[in-house]
Each structure stands twice: as C-alpha cells, then as structure tokens.
Write a protein that holds these residues in place. Sequence first.
Motif, mmCIF file in Angstrom:
data_model
loop_
_atom_site.group_PDB
_atom_site.id
_atom_site.type_symbol
_atom_site.label_atom_id
_atom_site.label_comp_id
_atom_site.label_asym_id
_atom_site.label_seq_id
_atom_site.Cartn_x
_atom_site.Cartn_y
_atom_site.Cartn_z
ATOM 1 N N HIS A 137 0.583 -1.187 0.018
ATOM 2 C CA HIS A 137 0.012 0.049 -0.075
ATOM 3 C C HIS A 137 0.525 1.314 0.021
ATOM 4 C CE1 HIS A 137 -2.543 -3.083 1.874
ATOM 5 N NE2 HIS A 137 -3.189 -2.507 0.962
ATOM 6 N N GLY A 138 2.130 1.163 0.036
ATOM 7 C CA GLY A 138 2.969 2.360 0.169
ATOM 8 C C GLY A 138 2.867 2.844 1.333
ATOM 9 N N CYS A 139 3.253 4.138 1.597
ATOM 10 C CA CYS A 139 3.489 5.076 2.886
ATOM 11 C C CYS A 139 2.099 5.765 3.122
ATOM 12 C CB CYS A 139 4.485 5.824 2.961
ATOM 13 S SG CYS A 139 6.058 4.684 2.797
ATOM 14 N N THR A 140 1.798 6.033 4.335
ATOM 15 C CA THR A 140 0.608 6.664 4.879
ATOM 16 C C THR A 140 1.178 7.405 5.913
ATOM 17 O OG1 THR A 140 -0.887 5.118 4.120
ATOM 18 C CG2 THR A 140 -1.759 6.799 5.412
ATOM 19 N N GLU A 141 0.821 8.888 6.126
ATOM 20 C CA GLU A 141 1.100 9.586 7.411
ATOM 21 C C GLU A 141 -0.111 10.071 8.056
ATOM 22 O OE1 GLU A 141 4.275 12.756 6.508
ATOM 23 O OE2 GLU A 141 2.257 13.990 6.618
#
Length: 160
Positions: A137-141
């Motif tokens: 899912h990639g990166c989430t902040e």
Amino acid sequence: MTSLAITLLGGTALAGSQSHLIERARTGLETGVYQFDVLTGKNGNRRIDIRCVDECSADAALYNEDTDFQPVYAMVPKDGSPRFLSLWTSGSALRVMVHGVDGGRPKKLLEVGSRIPPAVSLDAKGDEVFTLCDEDHGCTEYHWSGDRYAVRRIGDWKAP
C-alpha cells in the motif's frame, strides 16, 4: 492539579489478572487523573483499561478493550495533550494505538498497523506524525491536528 497517568503493564501475570508496572507518566487534564493499564488475563490475552483514578467526577467514564496484541511501549505526548500513545506487536506486524480523554470520556482515536516499524516524528508545532509503510500500500502519514489525525498518502514504498 489534575493529570493523565499511563501505566503499561506487561510480563508475567500476577494473581492471573495483572502484571508489573513498566512505565508511568503524567500530563495536565481538566477532568481528573486518568490511568492507562494493560492487564494480562489467565489465558494470556491483554485488556486495555483507561479509568479515572483521582479527582474524578461522579460520572467519570471508563474504557475497556480486549486485544490479542502484546504491548511494546506506551507514553503520553510531551505537549500535555490528554492522549495515550502505544505500540503493540502481533508477532508479524506492529500496531500503533492512540487513546484520548475528551471531556472525561476515554476513547480510541487511532489504530493502524504495518509489518514495517512505524516512523514517529514531530512537525514544526511539536505535534506527532506517524508514518507507516508497507509493500502493498505504500506509505501513509497520520498527523495529529489538535482533535483528530489527518491522513495523507505519501507515495509508494520500494524495498531495496
């Protein structure tokens, strides 16, 4: 002065229901002294217990939650916000949980996880930012904005 206390309990169960104190921290709060405990049951499961322990109003609410996760770390923010930040492991993944006390009512504000350890940083105002990445899912902040977490995708994560 009223305050928020954090007690992270882990390790071997005592009398089948509690464990030894690992950490306690306090920060200012208008509605009493709230304590965050992680209790270990006879079957090894964990229970999150948030309750008012001092200077409580007659209608002070408490919060309970059962979890299969194992506690790793817990703290309160340095800015004095009435929140409990905790890190948990499920064996193959890590979970970030944040619980808060608003108006004498404890509640869960955030629960997110990843198999890659989260990065924790502070923005220019000193508010925490959790960054979680995973291969799918990639990166989430997750950025604390004063009353909730704002969520922002920050791109794909590529393994080396």
